[in-house]
Design an enzyme around this catalytic site. Structure first.
Site, PDB file in Angstrom:
ATOM      1  N   GLY A  50      17.746 -23.938 122.946  1.00 54.43           N
ATOM      2  CA  GLY A  50      19.007 -23.544 123.550  1.00 54.43           C
ATOM      3  C   GLY A  50      20.118 -23.134 122.615  1.00 54.43           C
ATOM      4  N   GLU A 104      24.309 -28.020 118.829  1.00 55.04           N
ATOM      5  CA  GLU A 104      23.656 -28.162 120.134  1.00 55.04           C
ATOM      6  C   GLU A 104      24.325 -27.237 121.141  1.00 55.04           C
ATOM      7  OE1 GLU A 104      21.177 -28.646 121.887  1.00 55.04           O
ATOM      8  OE2 GLU A 104      20.953 -30.801 122.144  1.00 55.04           O
ATOM      9  N   ASP A 105      23.544 -26.713 122.065  1.00 53.58           N
ATOM     10  CA  ASP A 105      24.116 -25.831 123.074  1.00 53.58           C
ATOM     11  C   ASP A 105      24.955 -26.602 124.088  1.00 53.58           C
ATOM     12  OD1 ASP A 105      21.902 -27.072 124.211  1.00 53.58           O
ATOM     13  OD2 ASP A 105      21.085 -25.259 125.111  1.00 53.58           O
ATOM     14  N   ASP A 108      25.157 -33.222 127.855  1.00 59.73           N
ATOM     15  CA  ASP A 108      25.511 -33.714 129.185  1.00 59.73           C
ATOM     16  C   ASP A 108      25.285 -35.219 129.256  1.00 59.73           C
ATOM     17  OD1 ASP A 108      22.688 -33.434 129.432  1.00 59.73           O
ATOM     18  OD2 ASP A 108      22.903 -31.618 130.601  1.00 59.73           O
ATOM     19  N   LYS A 136      29.713 -31.857 128.920  1.00 59.57           N
ATOM     20  CA  LYS A 136      29.958 -32.301 130.298  1.00 59.57           C
ATOM     21  C   LYS A 136      30.385 -33.775 130.231  1.00 59.57           C
ATOM     22  CE  LYS A 136      26.499 -29.378 132.571  1.00 59.57           C
ATOM     23  NZ  LYS A 136      25.299 -29.426 133.453  1.00 59.57           N
ATOM     24  N   PHE A 157      25.094 -26.771 136.785  1.00 58.83           N
ATOM     25  CA  PHE A 157      23.907 -26.336 136.056  1.00 58.83           C
ATOM     26  C   PHE A 157      24.138 -24.896 135.631  1.00 58.83           C
ATOM     27  CE2 PHE A 157      19.638 -24.598 135.505  1.00 58.83           C
ATOM     28  CZ  PHE A 157      19.168 -25.497 134.567  1.00 58.83           C
ATOM     29  N   ILE A 158      24.082 -24.641 134.318  1.00 56.61           N
ATOM     30  CA  ILE A 158      24.408 -23.318 133.801  1.00 56.61           C
ATOM     31  C   ILE A 158      23.243 -22.707 133.021  1.00 56.61           C
ATOM     32  CG2 ILE A 158      26.904 -23.727 133.740  1.00 56.61           C
ATOM     33  CD1 ILE A 158      26.659 -24.254 130.717  1.00 56.61           C
ATOM     34  N   ASP A 164      18.725 -22.112 129.558  1.00 60.11           N
ATOM     35  CA  ASP A 164      17.731 -21.552 130.465  1.00 60.11           C
ATOM     36  C   ASP A 164      17.509 -22.415 131.695  1.00 60.11           C
ATOM     37  OD1 ASP A 164      14.540 -22.859 129.895  1.00 60.11           O
ATOM     38  OD2 ASP A 164      16.327 -23.666 128.941  1.00 60.11           O
ATOM     39  N   ARG A 170      18.012 -17.271 129.147  1.00 56.66           N
ATOM     40  CA  ARG A 170      18.597 -17.448 127.815  1.00 56.66           C
ATOM     41  C   ARG A 170      19.247 -16.171 127.282  1.00 56.66           C
ATOM     42  NH1 ARG A 170      16.875 -22.340 125.802  1.00 56.66           N
ATOM     43  NH2 ARG A 170      14.800 -23.033 126.393  1.00 56.66           N
TER      44      ARG A 170
END
Length: 179
Positions: A50, A104-105, A108, A136, A157-158, A164, A170
């Site tokens: 990610g 990190e992308d 959460d 988040k 949820f993105i 992805d 992605r």
């Protein structure tokens, strides 16, 4: 301009964050990191898959000497965290005594990040920081010191910009949220 709506597998996603806003957030993070690590040469540990787009754009904006390495972990199945983290592709570099920044992308629940911090702390780096594009806060289940946060977002949820849904999405430069 983002597409109106995209379909990935069995879900629909609507525009959420434009590429321009993401780029501005990354530029601001790069300025802070460059200031904080002036005169040092950190090793950026990019969490695949990610964070590849975030890592690439972040490193292009930095004004300091640095290196990059990649680690791959998994804790997701579909749209929810499994709560179990498994290392898939390990870090080959010797990180003892190095300044490390985990890239990190999204953070959460914090399960993946907690496991990574524990894994890397055991390797005795000189310092260890986290840079995440998205956080988040309402989902966090661990107390984490995340020094560099691009954007705080709600529990949506993105997909897009490296994130992805079961392998798809992605490639979009903008971020979309599930509807």
């Amino acid at each position: 301009m983002p597409q109106a709506t995209i379909s990935l597998h069995d879900k629909q996603f609507s525009p959420y964050l434009p590429a321009r806003q993401i780029a501005e957030s990354i530029q601001a993070l790069a300025v802070r990191i460059s200031q904080d690590y002036a005169g040092r040469q950190p090793l950026f540990v990019s969490v695949l898959n990610g964070s590849f787009m975030f890592t690439s754009d972040l490193l292009k904006e930095l004004t300091i000497a640095c290196e990059v390495a990649f680690i791959r972990v998994a804790s997701y199945a579909g749209t929810s965290s499994t709560g179990e983290v498994k290392e898939i592709l390990g870090l080959q570099e010797d990180v003892q005594g190095r300044d490390l920044i985990i890239v990190e992308d999204i953070v959460d629940t914090g399960h993946t990040m907690r496991a990574l911090l524990d894994l890397l702390t055991a390797k005795k780096p000189a310092s260890l920081a986290v840079a995440t594009l998205f956080l988040k806060p309402e989902c966090l289940q661990h107390e984490l010191d995340i020094r560099y946060v691009g954007l705080e977002i709600p529990n949506d949820f993105i997909v897009g910009f490296g994130l992805d849904y079961d392998g798809l999405g992605r490639n979009y430069p903008d971020v979309y949220k599930a509807v």
